[in-house]
Design an enzyme around this catalytic site. Structure first.
Site, PDB file in Angstrom:
ATOM      1  N   ASP A 119       0.814  -1.204   0.000  1.00 43.07           N
ATOM      2  CA  ASP A 119       0.000   0.000   0.000  1.00 43.07           C
ATOM      3  C   ASP A 119       0.856   1.266   0.000  1.00 43.07           C
ATOM      4  O   ASP A 119       1.978   1.271   0.515  1.00 43.07           O
ATOM      5  CB  ASP A 119      -0.898   0.037   1.252  1.00 43.07           C
ATOM      6  N   ARG A 120       0.289   2.321  -0.522  1.00 44.59           N
ATOM      7  CA  ARG A 120       0.977   3.620  -0.552  1.00 44.59           C
ATOM      8  C   ARG A 120       1.434   4.048   0.843  1.00 44.59           C
ATOM      9  O   ARG A 120       2.543   4.535   1.027  1.00 44.59           O
ATOM     10  CB  ARG A 120       0.035   4.665  -1.145  1.00 44.59           C
TER      11      ARG A 120
END
Length: 328
Positions: A144-145
């Site tokens: 995930d970012r």
């Protein structure tokens, strides 16, 4: 023009359907592609597919008549020279590299791939890791970012295919560290909670699902409490046995111990005064079968905001071991 059936090659393992079409049909817009998917004109192994569908070697892709200036073929990836600041930045993330693989410690907040509103991401920076005329390194998996930590790259398409196959199997061990609000009960065990996606695009979320739900994806995570600050906060070590989107974040929420700073799943309970309002989830260690034989184990140091939280709570992580290669 007529319908064309393309076969996915080994070099295209795990590529998204939209990126596959950008490679073979560079003049096809994203909007046109999505329309062809919605109307069922593009199919994978005879079934409807979405733009985000990931392809595997040997699959058959049905391509309807598309007005392009040339026959379907891989198109050379022509990119402008990468800014030197980005080259230094991506090189500064390298934890380990050899002739087959590169391992990065991705900072929190940096996306792995592009998307709506994302102007900077790891994928756009990969030319900074090329050596001479070697192929552009390829992403093998994603995190995930807002998650920091280990990200694996392959130096060639063939290596990428081998590693993607390993990720689909059970020969890779991934270890994550998280700071959660509360203390799980029991303090170690396995979470076996299916998940289902609600919504589409960037606003989509994953939620716990009933086992009878036909859309549900089984998801399993092993966890244990490494340390705790009273019953208010816990340091968890987690190993996902499956690779569902946002799996660890939803599983922590299902234990009623959301990950600190989680903007999507934690709710108000995850936002704690006095601590960084950032996701406290870190891909700590990756243990993989090395393409050249043996195993590679790499660990990544905590990001600054988690280091500060550890200090505040009295959690002692110790030193981060260097990469190790060993025979089986």
């Amino acid at each position: 023009m007529s319908v064309v059936i393309l076969t996915v090659s080994e070099d295209e393992a795990d590529i998204r359907l939209d990126r596959y079409f950008r490679r073979h049909y560079p003049h096809l817009t994203q909007g046109a592609l999505q329309k062809l998917c919605r109307t069922g004109q593009i199919r994978v192994d005879g079934k409807r597919a979405e733009a985000s569908t990931r392809l595997q070697p040997g699959q058959a892709v049905r391509v309807p008549p598309i007005p392009v200036s040339s026959a379907a073929r891989p198109v050379r990836d022509e990119r402008p020279p990468l800014d030197e600041r980005l080259v230094r930045e991506i090189k500064g993330m390298v934890l380990y590299q050899d002739q087959q693989v590169i391992v990065l410690n991705k900072p929190a907040g940096l996306a792995v791939q592009g998307g709506p509103g994302i102007t900077k991401h790891v994928d756009m920076m990969l030319d900074g890791l090329r050596e001479g005329d070697d192929p552009r390194p390829r992403l093998v998996h994603r995190i995930d970012r807002d998650t920091s930590g280990i990200l694996l790259l392959a130096r060639s398409p063939g290596i990428a295919a081998k590693l993607a196959a390993a990720f689909r199997g059970r020969d890779i061990k991934k270890t994550y560290w998280a700071v959660v609000v509360g203390r799980p009960d029991p303090q170690e065990g396995e979470i076996d909670q299916p998940l289902v996606r609600l919504g589409m695009g960037p606003n989509a979320i994953m939620v716990a699902a009933d086992r009878k739900d036909k859309e549900a994806q089984f998801a399993r995570t092993v966890y244990k409490v490494v340390d705790a600050a009273a019953r208010k906060f816990s340091w968890l070590e987690m190993s996902p046995l499956t690779g569902r989107t946002h799996q660890l974040r939803v599983h922590c929420e299902s234990l009623t111990t959301p990950i600190m700073g989680d903007p999507k799943y934690g709710g108000e309970a995850a936002h704690v005064d006095g601590f960084a309002d950032q996701l406290h989830l870190h891909a700590r260690e990756l243990d993989i079968p090395h393409p050249a034989g043996g195993r590679l184990v790499v660990s990544a140091a905590l990001p600054p905001h988690m280091q500060e939280t550890f200090r505040s709570l009295g959690f002692v992580a110790g030193s981060t071991p260097g990469p190790s290669r060993r025979s089986r």
